[in-house]
Each structure stands twice: as C-alpha cells, then as structure tokens.
Design a protein around this motif. Structure first.
Motif, PDB file in Angstrom:
ATOM      1  N   ALA A 101       0.915  -1.332  -0.042  1.00 54.06           N
ATOM      2  CA  ALA A 101       0.068   0.008  -0.107  1.00 54.06           C
ATOM      3  C   ALA A 101       0.763   1.271   0.053  1.00 54.06           C
ATOM      4  O   ALA A 101       0.333   2.313  -0.445  1.00 54.06           O
ATOM      5  CB  ALA A 101      -0.927  -0.073   1.190  1.00 54.06           C
ATOM      6  N   GLY A 102       2.015   1.329   0.541  1.00 57.29           N
ATOM      7  CA  GLY A 102       2.671   2.546   0.680  1.00 57.29           C
ATOM      8  C   GLY A 102       2.366   3.605   1.255  1.00 57.29           C
ATOM      9  O   GLY A 102       1.408   3.562   2.182  1.00 57.29           O
ATOM     10  N   LEU A 153      -6.944  -3.043   0.861  1.00 60.33           N
ATOM     11  CA  LEU A 153      -6.632  -2.131  -0.338  1.00 60.33           C
ATOM     12  C   LEU A 153      -6.515  -2.485  -1.718  1.00 60.33           C
ATOM     13  O   LEU A 153      -6.001  -3.738  -1.831  1.00 60.33           O
ATOM     14  CB  LEU A 153      -5.576  -1.029  -0.004  1.00 60.33           C
ATOM     15  CG  LEU A 153      -5.625  -0.245   1.328  1.00 60.33           C
ATOM     16  CD1 LEU A 153      -4.552   0.947   1.448  1.00 60.33           C
ATOM     17  CD2 LEU A 153      -6.989   0.219   1.677  1.00 60.33           C
ATOM     18  N   SER A 154      -7.108  -1.880  -2.727  1.00 60.20           N
ATOM     19  CA  SER A 154      -6.856  -2.388  -4.089  1.00 60.20           C
ATOM     20  C   SER A 154      -5.416  -2.218  -4.216  1.00 60.20           C
ATOM     21  O   SER A 154      -4.754  -1.440  -4.018  1.00 60.20           O
ATOM     22  CB  SER A 154      -7.835  -1.754  -4.943  1.00 60.20           C
ATOM     23  OG  SER A 154      -7.693  -0.594  -4.702  1.00 60.20           O
ATOM     24  N   ALA A 169      -7.821   2.102  -3.155  1.00 61.84           N
ATOM     25  CA  ALA A 169      -9.042   2.171  -2.462  1.00 61.84           C
ATOM     26  C   ALA A 169      -9.489   1.064  -1.597  1.00 61.84           C
ATOM     27  O   ALA A 169      -8.756   0.191  -1.548  1.00 61.84           O
ATOM     28  CB  ALA A 169     -10.177   2.365  -3.389  1.00 61.84           C
ATOM     29  N   VAL A 170     -10.202   1.424  -0.473  1.00 63.41           N
ATOM     30  CA  VAL A 170     -10.382   0.381   0.561  1.00 63.41           C
ATOM     31  C   VAL A 170     -11.479  -0.897  -0.539  1.00 63.41           C
ATOM     32  O   VAL A 170     -12.568  -0.267  -0.565  1.00 63.41           O
ATOM     33  CB  VAL A 170     -10.979   0.836   1.446  1.00 63.41           C
ATOM     34  CG1 VAL A 170     -11.537  -0.213   2.650  1.00 63.41           C
ATOM     35  CG2 VAL A 170     -10.202   2.082   2.114  1.00 63.41           C
ATOM     36  N   THR A 171     -11.228  -1.939  -0.163  1.00 59.87           N
ATOM     37  CA  THR A 171     -11.861  -2.914  -0.657  1.00 59.87           C
ATOM     38  C   THR A 171     -12.742  -3.841   0.479  1.00 59.87           C
ATOM     39  O   THR A 171     -13.814  -4.316   0.289  1.00 59.87           O
ATOM     40  CB  THR A 171     -11.026  -3.926  -1.608  1.00 59.87           C
ATOM     41  OG1 THR A 171     -10.133  -4.653  -0.857  1.00 59.87           O
ATOM     42  CG2 THR A 171     -10.512  -3.344  -2.784  1.00 59.87           C
ATOM     43  N   ARG A 172     -12.058  -3.875   1.454  1.00 61.33           N
ATOM     44  CA  ARG A 172     -12.562  -4.480   2.639  1.00 61.33           C
ATOM     45  C   ARG A 172     -12.199  -4.012   4.043  1.00 61.33           C
ATOM     46  O   ARG A 172     -11.185  -3.566   4.042  1.00 61.33           O
ATOM     47  CB  ARG A 172     -12.426  -5.913   2.858  1.00 61.33           C
ATOM     48  CG  ARG A 172     -13.054  -6.876   3.926  1.00 61.33           C
ATOM     49  CD  ARG A 172     -12.817  -8.212   4.056  1.00 61.33           C
ATOM     50  NE  ARG A 172     -11.432  -8.493   3.917  1.00 61.33           N
ATOM     51  CZ  ARG A 172     -10.868  -9.757   3.964  1.00 61.33           C
ATOM     52  NH1 ARG A 172     -11.690 -10.744   4.241  1.00 61.33           N
ATOM     53  NH2 ARG A 172      -9.672 -10.107   4.006  1.00 61.33           N
ATOM     54  N   LEU A 173     -13.069  -3.407   4.817  1.00 56.65           N
ATOM     55  CA  LEU A 173     -12.730  -3.079   6.080  1.00 56.65           C
ATOM     56  C   LEU A 173     -13.156  -3.966   7.406  1.00 56.65           C
ATOM     57  O   LEU A 173     -14.597  -4.297   7.273  1.00 56.65           O
ATOM     58  CB  LEU A 173     -13.494  -1.595   6.320  1.00 56.65           C
ATOM     59  CG  LEU A 173     -12.835  -0.669   7.605  1.00 56.65           C
ATOM     60  CD1 LEU A 173     -11.343  -0.490   7.274  1.00 56.65           C
ATOM     61  CD2 LEU A 173     -13.808   0.480   7.767  1.00 56.65           C
TER      62      LEU A 173
END
Length: 265
Positions: free
Chosen positions: A167-168, A248-249, A254-258
């Motif tokens: 994710a960096g 994240l994708s 973008a957040v894909t799952r939280l």
C-alpha cells in the motif's frame, strides 16, 4: 462449533509458547490441515504442513522471539493480538517489531486449530532497523539469506521479498484520513472514502457505515502498520480497545474491505 473466549485465547497462546520452547512439532501441529501462515502480510503465504515446517525452520527455529503483548481481542472465532515482537537475531542484534497478529481458529477432531496466522508488520522498516545494527548484522543477514534459500529455494526468497511492496505512502494517507473521519464521526466523509467497500464486524458479520461509526466515533487511533496491501490500526474509546484492518486494491488505492475487531465482553 462455537468456541469459548478462553478456548480461543488458549489456542493463540500456544503459538508463542511452542516458539519460545523451540518445539517445532508442537508449533506446526497447531495448524489445521491446509492451514496457512502469512508473515509478514504481503509476502507469499506458506500453506500446508510441509510449507509451514519450512517457514518454522527459516524464521522461528534459529532465533529467540519474545512476544510483548498489549491487548488480545476476540471477535467470533478470530483472535487479534496487538503486540511488539522482540527478535534476538544474535547476541549483538535484537529487533523490536511493532505488529498485529490475526489467528483464525477452526474446529478439528483434535481440538481448536489455527486455519490462518497473519502477521502484520512493516518489512521495509525492519530492514532499515536491521541495517542500522552495523557490522554485527552482516553475518546474521548472511545466515538468514542462506536459510531462506536452503529451506525455500529462490522462489521462496522472492515470495518473502514480496512483503516489501504494498500500500505504501498512498495507502497510509488514505487510511489515516479514513481513521480521522471515523473518530470524528463524519458519516458523509466516511461513506465517500469507503465507496463500495465490504464492511464487517470481525471477519464475517456485515456492518453498516452507521454501525461502524457507532463503534468508532469519539475514539482515538494509534499504531498504524502498513503490511502488504493492508493497513492496520488500533482504536481506543472509553477504555475499550479495537483493531481496524483495511484491505486495499492494488490499482488506484481504494478500500476494498474493512474489518472492525472488538472484544464482545
């Protein structure tokens, strides 16, 4: 099968006990058939008994690891442990690694077993700390590289190196902003940041944005870890602790799952 909180915590605790005793058979035996270890998250997972044995031989067996626990959270059949790992690489080189561990536990004829062990910690940060140890780190690094190639081959070494990417800074900024909005109770901003992300309480229970905000509004966040394409942080509110894991994708971040983990008790 439904496990009690004590059973889940006891199962998770057997892992550092076996590692501390350098008991290879006991540590590997904690995993269910087809179980996996992803350590750090972002590296290639080790699946099944043979690969988990090679993981142990490379990273656990040759060194002393002390688990400095802060808090354990039980949600469903998952234990999330907020801790610092103290890894003695040699008499002159000891690493201090902030981490979160996730143990997903399943039923087995022999009792509760670990289906997934994920260790969220920052490999680039650890390498920087290791390099800062000076000349004493050189022979340690050579031994680790030799063990990695000997036990897992070139493909295994490349699989471990995958933990360097993820994710960096962009992912860190994204989740930092999300955490700020969650703690501020800003529902509009949170919905905009989450988009179409899947939101869960623990690993499995669906959670609405408003339900998430009920759990996070007024909290403060701490100890943010970027590991692979996941970002993890702790939350404190009114003396209650929680851990948030954002996946994240790999394209535009973008957040894909939280997932929000908090102790039910």
């Amino acid at each position: 099968m439904v496990f009690t909180r004590d059973e889940l915590l006891a199962t998770a605790e057997l892992s550092p006990q076996a590692a501390g005793a350098h008991d290879r058979q006991a540590w590997v035996g904690l995993f269910a058939a087809g179980g996996q270890v992803e350590d750090p998250v972002g590296s290639r997972p080790h699946r099944g008994t043979a690969e988990i044995e090679r993981f142990y031989d490379t990273f656990i067996g040759p060194r002393d690891i002390t688990f400095h626990r802060d808090v354990d959270i039980v949600a469903g059949s998952t234990v999330v442990r907020d801790l610092e790992l103290e890894v003695e690489m040699s008499r002159s080189v000891t690493m201090r690694i902030p981490a979160y561990l996730r143990y997903a536990v399943v039923a087995d004829p022999a009792g509760p077993r670990i289906a997934e062990l994920q260790a969220y910690w920052e490999l680039p940060t650890m390498i920087g700390q290791f390099a800062g140890a000076g000349v004493g780190a050189v022979p340690v690094g050579l031994r680790l590289a030799g063990a990695l190639l000997r036990n897992q081959g070139p493909s295994g070494a490349l699989g471990f190196a995958k933990g360097m990417s993820g994710a960096g800074r962009e992912g860190r900024r994204l989740v930092t902003g999300l955490l700020d909005d969650l703690c501020a109770g800003d529902e509009v901003a949170v919905q905009r940041r989450l988009g179409g992300a899947v939101v869960r309480s623990g690993d499995d229970a669906p959670l609405t944005t408003s339900g998430l905000l009920e759990r996070t509004s007024g909290a403060s966040w701490r100890k943010l870890i970027v590991s692979g394409s996941s970002v993890v942080a702790g939350l404190d509110r009114d003396g209650r602790r929680a851990v948030l894991i954002a996946d994240l994708s790999t394209g535009p971040r973008a957040v894909t799952r939280l997932r929000h983990f908090t102790d039910a008790t």
